[in-house]
Design a protein around this motif. Structure first.
Motif, PDB file in Angstrom:
ATOM      1  N   GLY A  20      38.402  39.819  36.495  1.00 32.72           N
ATOM      2  CA  GLY A  20      38.443  41.044  37.285  1.00 32.72           C
ATOM      3  C   GLY A  20      37.848  40.775  38.648  1.00 32.72           C
ATOM      4  O   GLY A  20      36.838  40.093  38.772  1.00 32.72           O
TER       5      GLY A  20
ATOM      6  N   CYS B  64      47.298  50.270  35.414  1.00 33.51           N
ATOM      7  CA  CYS B  64      46.019  49.563  35.527  1.00 33.51           C
ATOM      8  C   CYS B  64      46.238  48.053  35.487  1.00 33.51           C
ATOM      9  O   CYS B  64      45.675  47.304  36.300  1.00 33.51           O
ATOM     10  N   LEU B  65      47.068  47.583  34.579  1.00 34.63           N
ATOM     11  CA  LEU B  65      47.358  46.155  34.465  1.00 34.63           C
ATOM     12  C   LEU B  65      48.066  45.634  35.712  1.00 34.63           C
ATOM     13  O   LEU B  65      47.872  44.483  36.123  1.00 34.63           O
TER      14      LEU B  65
ATOM     15  N   TRP C 169      45.434  44.789  37.988  1.00 38.19           N
ATOM     16  CA  TRP C 169      44.829  43.500  37.627  1.00 38.19           C
ATOM     17  C   TRP C 169      45.673  42.339  38.165  1.00 38.19           C
ATOM     18  O   TRP C 169      45.153  41.414  38.780  1.00 38.19           O
TER      19      TRP C 169
ATOM     20  N   GLN D  12      44.823  39.372  41.234  1.00 39.46           N
ATOM     21  CA  GLN D  12      44.964  37.923  41.161  1.00 39.46           C
ATOM     22  C   GLN D  12      45.840  37.391  42.294  1.00 39.46           C
ATOM     23  O   GLN D  12      45.600  36.301  42.817  1.00 39.46           O
TER      24      GLN D  12
ATOM     25  N   GLY E  77      42.117  48.686  37.627  1.00 42.42           N
ATOM     26  CA  GLY E  77      42.541  47.355  37.237  1.00 42.42           C
ATOM     27  C   GLY E  77      42.282  46.327  38.311  1.00 42.42           C
ATOM     28  O   GLY E  77      41.887  45.194  38.025  1.00 42.42           O
TER      29      GLY E  77
ATOM     30  N   GLY F  85      39.695  44.485  36.354  1.00 40.94           N
ATOM     31  CA  GLY F  85      40.505  43.689  35.465  1.00 40.94           C
ATOM     32  C   GLY F  85      40.859  44.394  34.161  1.00 40.94           C
ATOM     33  O   GLY F  85      40.851  45.621  34.047  1.00 40.94           O
ATOM     34  N   ALA F  86      41.137  43.570  33.134  1.00 40.62           N
ATOM     35  CA  ALA F  86      41.675  44.070  31.882  1.00 40.62           C
ATOM     36  C   ALA F  86      40.743  45.037  31.166  1.00 40.62           C
ATOM     37  O   ALA F  86      41.197  45.856  30.363  1.00 40.62           O
TER      38      ALA F  86
ATOM     39  N   CYS G 105      41.839  48.617  31.137  1.00 41.87           N
ATOM     40  CA  CYS G 105      43.277  48.857  31.017  1.00 41.87           C
ATOM     41  C   CYS G 105      43.773  49.066  29.595  1.00 41.87           C
ATOM     42  O   CYS G 105      44.971  49.027  29.344  1.00 41.87           O
TER      43      CYS G 105
END
Length: 464
Positions: A13, A394-395, A398, A402, A452, A456-457, A460
């Motif tokens: 994250g 949300c994902l 994420w 990245q 996200g 991060g995950a 989510c």
């Protein structure tokens, strides 16, 4: 955004992401003011005086907001900062720069400024030894233009942002302009949540106002390609919206604590002539290649490094009509029983070209949502309910983090890309012709994406 090849780090994250003597928050707005209706309840001028104010609705809206801001900070400041809130000593100033009566401003406006110099601007003055210090000044014609395009909540937001600078003047400013301005956005968000909860005596905010408010922030961002270290940097669209939502969700304490030197900002400077020429956008065909390469790369690594599973790439298809497996005629589709066994992610080609008008990463953001549903399916999670859609947005945040962190081999971020995610979600995220059965506001969608992106995950609804 473009193809690239880089050394990779582990997926994680993303960490949690001005004011001078005069805090000048300059904006340029294009539009024609429309007539504004008066608010249903208004502060009496004798209760809260604004120098130079007329009898129109914009000054009434501003006075309402300022009255409730005084109440909010009088109540909140002791809890957050441990002392009583000193009221502003320099007052408030309203100006129409195109029709100035100098006799109304014998000492100028904030910091002794000539009122004719206030065009398309609002500012808080904190300078010492000048007339009208510790004051808020605004161009009411400018606020009228904001209201004509994005509703009456935008003038109130400007008041709340400038009042945030007054709070900073009492407790200390962050070390950079961009942190100072986004912290003021955060403080404005905390007040807005208080109003939305029904605590304001005069100001009001409803659900539709929140979506309009976030759209209005697009006008208030710095131009794409502006460096975050610029002397008057205010932040990217995502930086400002994210800060506002942080205050709205978590209150003034989050604004107090979250704007130190470690805060990350997505605003970035163009470094090549090609980026200047393209605005940071890859050609449409290359954009399709990037999403086809980066989404499976991300999810393969996410499954392996974070989720403890094996990812099978779904079929990705662009077409002129929804696939036969689709349950509804929408532009973005995931079919568990489509493709060659791992599901089918499909997107309408014409819609993708329309979304591309917002920027290349808008297209990628849109396709990433059904692609995230494919990932949920492989984790034996639902794909066709409200929880699934919230998780997928949300994902997508994420995944976007990245990309922003240059953690993927197949794509390189460009300034403005993450702003395009916000634009996409506000423009199309709750359009029933784009995603089926969406019952979320644009504000909620952006907030899910932000969760996200920042954490991060973990936020989510998937393991990891």
């Amino acid at each position: 955004m473009s193809h690239t090849a880089r050394s990779r780090g582990a997926l994680a994250g993303l960490v949690t992401l001005g004011v001078l003597a005069t805090s000048a928050c300059s904006y340029v707005v294009v539009g024609t003011p429309s007539s504004q209706g008066f608010p249903s309840q208004s502060v009496d001028e004798g209760t809260l005086q604004i120098v130079g104010a007329g009898d129109g609705p914009i000054d009434a809206l501003s006075r309402n907001a300022l009255a409730d801001l005084e109440t909010y900070w009088s109540d909140t400041f002791p809890t957050v900062y441990g002392e009583s809130f000193p009221p502003l000593t320099g007052g408030y100033f309203s100006v129409d720069p195109g029709d100035v009566d100098p006799s109304a401003y014998p000492d100028g406006i904030g910091c002794g400024t000539d009122p004719r110099e206030l065009e398309n601007n609002a500012f808080y003055c904190s300078a010492q030894g000048v007339p009208n210090s510790d004051s808020i000044s605004y161009d009411r014609a400018f606020l009228g233009e904001l209201a004509s395009q994005y509703g009456e909540v935008l003038p109130q937001l400007v008041m709340a942002h400038e009042f945030g600078h007054a709070v900073q003047a009492r407790v200390g400013y962050p070390s950079t302009s961009i942190a100072t301005e986004t912290q003021a956005d955060c403080l404005a968000g905390a007040w807005t949540a208080w109003v939305a909860d029904g605590n304001g005596e005069y100001a009001s905010v409803d659900t539709a106002d929140l979506d309009q408010l976030l759209r209005g922030y697009f006008l208030l961002r710095d131009p794409v390609g502006t460096g975050s270290g610029e002397q008057q940097a205010h932040g990217s669209y995502f930086d400002r919206v994210s800060a506002f939502q942080e205050g709205f969700d978590d209150g003034a304490e989050a604004c107090r604590d979250g704007f130190g030197p470690q805060r990350i900002f997505t605003q970035g400077e163009f470094t090549t002539d090609a980026d200047f020429a393209s605005g940071g956008n890859a050609p449409f065909g290359q954009t399709e290649e990037i999403l086809a390469a980066s989404l499976p790369e991300f999810w393969d690594r996410a499954f392996t490094e974070v989720l403890g599973a094996q990812f099978t790439e779904p079929q990705l298809e662009s077409s002129d009509s929804p696939p036969d497996c689709a349950s509804a005629d929408v532009a973005l589709v995931y079919c568990a029983d489509g493709g060659d066994g791992a599901g089918l992610v499909a997107y309408d080609a014409d819609f993708a070209r329309t979304a591309y008008d917002l920027g290349d990463f808008a297209v990628v953001t849109g396709v990433a949502i059904p692609y995230a549903l494919a990932a949920r399916d492989q984790l034996d999670l639902s794909t066709d309910d409200g929880e699934a859609l919230q998780s997928a947005v949300c994902l997508t945040g994420w995944y976007s983090a990245q990309v922003y962190n240059n953690q993927l081999d197949s794509v390189r971020i460009s300034p403005g890309d993450i702003d395009e995610s916000v634009q996409f979600l506000l423009e199309y995220g709750n359009d029933p012709d784009v995603l089926a059965d969406v019952e979320l506001t644009g504000f909620q969608l952006v907030d899910l994406f932000r969760a996200g992106f920042l954490d991060g995950a973990a936020n989510c609804g998937v393991d990891g």
